[in-house]
Design a protein around this motif. Structure first.
Motif, PDB file in Angstrom:
ATOM      1  N   VAL A   1       0.838  -1.204   0.000  1.00 51.76           N
ATOM      2  CA  VAL A   1       0.000   0.000   0.000  1.00 51.76           C
ATOM      3  C   VAL A   1       0.873   1.254   0.000  1.00 51.76           C
ATOM      4  CG1 VAL A   1      -1.662   1.340   1.369  1.00 51.76           C
ATOM      5  CG2 VAL A   1      -2.003  -1.121   1.036  1.00 51.76           C
TER       6      VAL A   1
ATOM      7  N   GLU B   1      -4.036   4.549  -4.144  1.00 50.11           N
ATOM      8  CA  GLU B   1      -4.327   3.630  -3.047  1.00 50.11           C
ATOM      9  C   GLU B   1      -4.778   2.310  -3.652  1.00 50.11           C
ATOM     10  OE1 GLU B   1      -3.850   4.341   0.226  1.00 50.11           O
ATOM     11  OE2 GLU B   1      -3.126   6.317  -0.369  1.00 50.11           O
TER      12      GLU B   1
ATOM     13  N   ARG C   1      -5.958  -1.982  -2.828  1.00 48.98           N
ATOM     14  CA  ARG C   1      -6.424  -3.047  -1.943  1.00 48.98           C
ATOM     15  C   ARG C   1      -5.572  -4.262  -2.283  1.00 48.98           C
ATOM     16  NH1 ARG C   1     -11.592  -2.887  -3.380  1.00 48.98           N
ATOM     17  NH2 ARG C   1     -11.212  -4.277  -5.120  1.00 48.98           N
TER      18      ARG C   1
ATOM     19  N   GLU D   1      -8.170   1.097  -5.404  1.00 49.63           N
ATOM     20  CA  GLU D   1      -9.357   1.425  -4.611  1.00 49.63           C
ATOM     21  C   GLU D   1     -10.290   2.262  -5.485  1.00 49.63           C
ATOM     22  OE1 GLU D   1     -10.319   0.285  -1.874  1.00 49.63           O
ATOM     23  OE2 GLU D   1      -8.638  -0.174  -0.572  1.00 49.63           O
TER      24      GLU D   1
ATOM     25  N   GLN E   1      -9.858   6.116  -7.597  1.00 55.53           N
ATOM     26  CA  GLN E   1      -8.448   6.506  -7.715  1.00 55.53           C
ATOM     27  C   GLN E   1      -8.163   7.086  -9.101  1.00 55.53           C
ATOM     28  OE1 GLN E   1      -5.946   6.298  -5.140  1.00 55.53           O
ATOM     29  NE2 GLN E   1      -7.960   6.242  -4.191  1.00 55.53           N
TER      30      GLN E   1
END
Length: 140
Positions: free
Chosen positions: A56, A66, A68, A93, A96
């Motif tokens: 991350v 960002e 996941r 994410e 973004q």
């Protein structure tokens, strides 16, 4: 006699960021001996940081996005006697921006899985490229 502390094992994480049928690939611009080679964005795991936290942070620092983090892709890959590469599936994410090459890269590309083997990859990334072609895309 050396203490060996300069040979502490280091884990380097990479992010195989998936979108539709493509994976984000990053072309190195530095250091000079790696320039022009492709890799999955990422970097060293810092003290007290989990692998996922490092993924991350590195995506934030290198790409301005960002992510996941999902499962590890394939097995650990040795970079050399000290460094080990561990690559994880990831997704942007929601909301973004498009990733931008902020550090050590001059180009980012969303490459269809079928086209991944055609890039000039850094050697430790090659087994990961092959594994990405094998895993069911629905897992992403």
């Amino acid at each position: 006699m050396t203490s060996g502390s300069d040979q502490t094992p280091v884990t380097v994480v990479g992010a195989a960021i998936a979108r539709e049928d493509s994976v984000l690939c990053a072309r190195r611009s530095a250091p000079a001996h790696l320039a022009g080679k492709w890799e999955f964005p990422g970097g060293k795991v810092e003290a007290g940081e989990s692998d996922a936290e490092a993924v991350v942070r590195e995506c934030r620092e290198e790409l301005g996005v960002e992510v996941r983090v999902g499962e590890q892709v394939g097995a650990d890959a040795r970079i050399d006697d000290r460094f080990t590469l561990r690559v994880f599936l990831a997704r942007l994410e929601p909301g973004q921006p498009e990733p931008s090459p902020l550090e050590d890269h001059d180009l980012l590309a969303w490459v269809p899985r079928a086209g991944l083997p055609g890039l000039d990859w850094l050697t430790p990334d090659v087994p990961i490229v092959l594994e990405l072609s094998r895993i069911p895309w629905s897992n992403l």
